[in-house]
Scaffold this active site. Structure first.
Site, mmCIF file in Angstrom:
data_model
loop_
_atom_site.group_PDB
_atom_site.id
_atom_site.type_symbol
_atom_site.label_atom_id
_atom_site.label_comp_id
_atom_site.label_asym_id
_atom_site.label_seq_id
_atom_site.Cartn_x
_atom_site.Cartn_y
_atom_site.Cartn_z
ATOM 1 N N ASP A 142 62.486 -29.118 -21.889
ATOM 2 C CA ASP A 142 62.078 -30.226 -21.002
ATOM 3 C C ASP A 142 61.047 -29.808 -19.963
ATOM 4 O O ASP A 142 60.949 -28.655 -19.566
ATOM 5 C CB ASP A 142 63.310 -30.820 -20.299
ATOM 6 C CG ASP A 142 64.119 -29.783 -19.517
ATOM 7 O OD1 ASP A 142 64.242 -28.638 -20.008
ATOM 8 O OD2 ASP A 142 64.596 -30.106 -18.422
ATOM 9 N N GLU A 152 67.114 -28.923 -19.124
ATOM 10 C CA GLU A 152 67.516 -27.777 -18.282
ATOM 11 C C GLU A 152 67.327 -28.101 -16.809
ATOM 12 O O GLU A 152 68.054 -27.614 -15.959
ATOM 13 C CB GLU A 152 66.692 -26.527 -18.666
ATOM 14 C CG GLU A 152 67.207 -25.241 -18.062
ATOM 15 C CD GLU A 152 66.923 -25.096 -16.580
ATOM 16 O OE1 GLU A 152 67.809 -24.648 -15.841
ATOM 17 O OE2 GLU A 152 65.815 -25.444 -16.137
HETATM 18 ZN ZN LIG Z 1 62.459 -25.043 -13.667
HETATM 19 ZN ZN LIG Z 2 62.830 -23.123 -16.204
#
Ligand SMILES: [Zn+2]
Ligand SMILES: [Zn+2]
Length: 405
Positions: free
Chosen positions: A85, A143
């Site tokens: 992401d 994440e």
């Molecule tokens: Zn980051």
């Molecule tokens: Zn990262």
């Protein structure tokens, strides 16, 4: 195969695939996707694994991808993880591969992580006959935002039958060709808090008739600075950052908005983040924050709300995995290019969730280049990497897989 010959062959393969991996990274960079909505990026990963005849599962952890390179007779399985992401930030670089989507950009290097794991799969397919352990490729979404894609991946079985897991992160504060890691806690527990102070609003010229929430909030911000310096053991680590402070009214005058500079607002809202490496320190900071909030409100005859949200836990590197990662990295670039043990940093990383379940190690891969001006840290609007770092990222992941048995 002798170690030096193996090392030479690994780097040959990394260079051989480098151009393709750069193209993949730049394509992902131009088309950033946020949180769990990473379908395009996941599609690229799945297609690449499929082309290598690696069985692929998609839709793991909502939009994640898992591939298994199986080796006849192997009993052990090592997992390698990449995140996919981007961030909701406007990129401010002039690179030809700049993000094509306003307000979204790969400013944490997850485009490179995805490209490197694809490259690693290609190279390990080439070395298939030398593998002694099964290899699982984990491409995860989300994440950057709590609660993170890792728990969703684990929930969907991404760690089933996995003995140990490794992850890497590009890191511009170290130069290309360097690796850094440590044993034990490496990245922080990342929590957030939200506070409201409610007093009594009124005319700014009659402060004695109000309970001034702005003053209460300001005193709290100042007082909270002493939590780390006065309440936490100086040999432990903690950060308390207040990142939000909202107060004051906007009134409509003649159809337009105007700030009410002569009004004391009834309430203010504050928020921020706490970073710690130990549970006891986290508990201390969490408790002291509330003590200050309650005390400040009581002193001024105001009321308050306090919400503390525990976020991503500590990323913990297990000793045997860290030892193996360091000796593997040392074999690739020599002792002088290894930063070990690196001092833990108080950034958060949802690789933490894997490290809570099975033996794990996270490694920083140097991506900076001062001469080229590539020095900005992750999340900076001008963040970039020296793409040659991907050779070293792939070399480490490939070597870790090849030495698993
Ligand atoms: Zn980051
Ligand atoms: Zn990262």
């Amino acid at each position: 195969m002798p170690q030096t010959k193996m090392k030479q062959q690994i780097f040959e393969q990394c260079h051989h695939h480098f151009k393709d991996i750069v193209a993949i990274r730049r394509d992902i960079h131009q088309h950033p996707e946020l949180r769990f909505a990473v379908e395009r990026t996941a599609g690229i990963a799945a297609k690449a694994l499929h082309a290598l005849s690696i069985p692929v599962k998609t839709g793991i952890g909502r939009t994640g991808v898992v591939g298994d390179l199986e080796v006849p007779g192997a009993t052990k399985r090592v997992a390698l993880r990449a995140d996919m992401d981007a961030l909701p930030i406007q990129e401010q670089t002039d690179v030809p591969y700049k993000s094509k989507i306003d307000g979204k950009a790969h400013l944490c290097g997850h485009d490179a992580h995805t490209a490197m794991l694809i490259g690693t799969a290609k190279i390990l397919s080439h070395f298939r006959s030398s593998l002694k352990a099964h290899v699982r490729f984990i491409f995860q979404p989300c994440e950057e935002a709590f609660p993170g894609g890792a728990p969703a991946m684990i929930e969907d079985g991404a760690l089933e039958d996995v003995d140990e897991i490794y992850g890497i992160h590009v890191f511009p504060l170290y130069s290309v060709g360097q690796y850094a890691t440590c044993a034990g806690p490496m990245l922080a527990q990342s929590d957030t808090f939200e506070i409201t102070f409610t007093g009594r609003g009124g005319h700014a010229a009659f402060p004695h008739l109000t309970v001034d929430s702005i003053v209460i909030g300001a005193q709290f911000v100042t007082a909270a600075q002493s939590i780390v310096s006065r309440n936490v053991n100086p040999l432990d680590s903690a950060v308390v950052s207040i990142t939000q402070f909202h107060g004051g009214d906007v009134t409509l005058q003649d159809g337009g908005a105007s700030r009410a500079l002569n009004v004391i607002p009834p309430s203010v809202e504050l928020g921020g983040t706490v970073r710690t490496l130990q549970k006891a320190v986290q508990a201390k900071v969490k408790g002291q924050l509330e003590n200050y909030v309650a005390g400040m409100a009581a002193a001024h005859d105001a009321t308050y709300t306090y919400a503390y949200q525990e976020g991503c836990p500590v990323t913990y590197n297990h000793e045997p995995c860290a030892t193996r990662a360091v000796s593997t990295a040392r074999g690739l670039v020599g002792e002088k290019n290894i930063i070990f043990p690196m001092a833990p940093i108080l950034g958060g990383e949802d690789f933490a969730y894997y490290s809570q379940k099975i033996p794990a190690c996270f490694v920083m891969v140097g991506a900076g280049n001062e001469e080229k001006g590539i020095v900005n840290m992750c999340h900076h609007p001008q963040f970039d990497i020296d793409e040659r770092c991907m050779i070293y990222g792939m070399a480490l992941l490939v070597s870790l897989a090849l030495t698993s048995q």
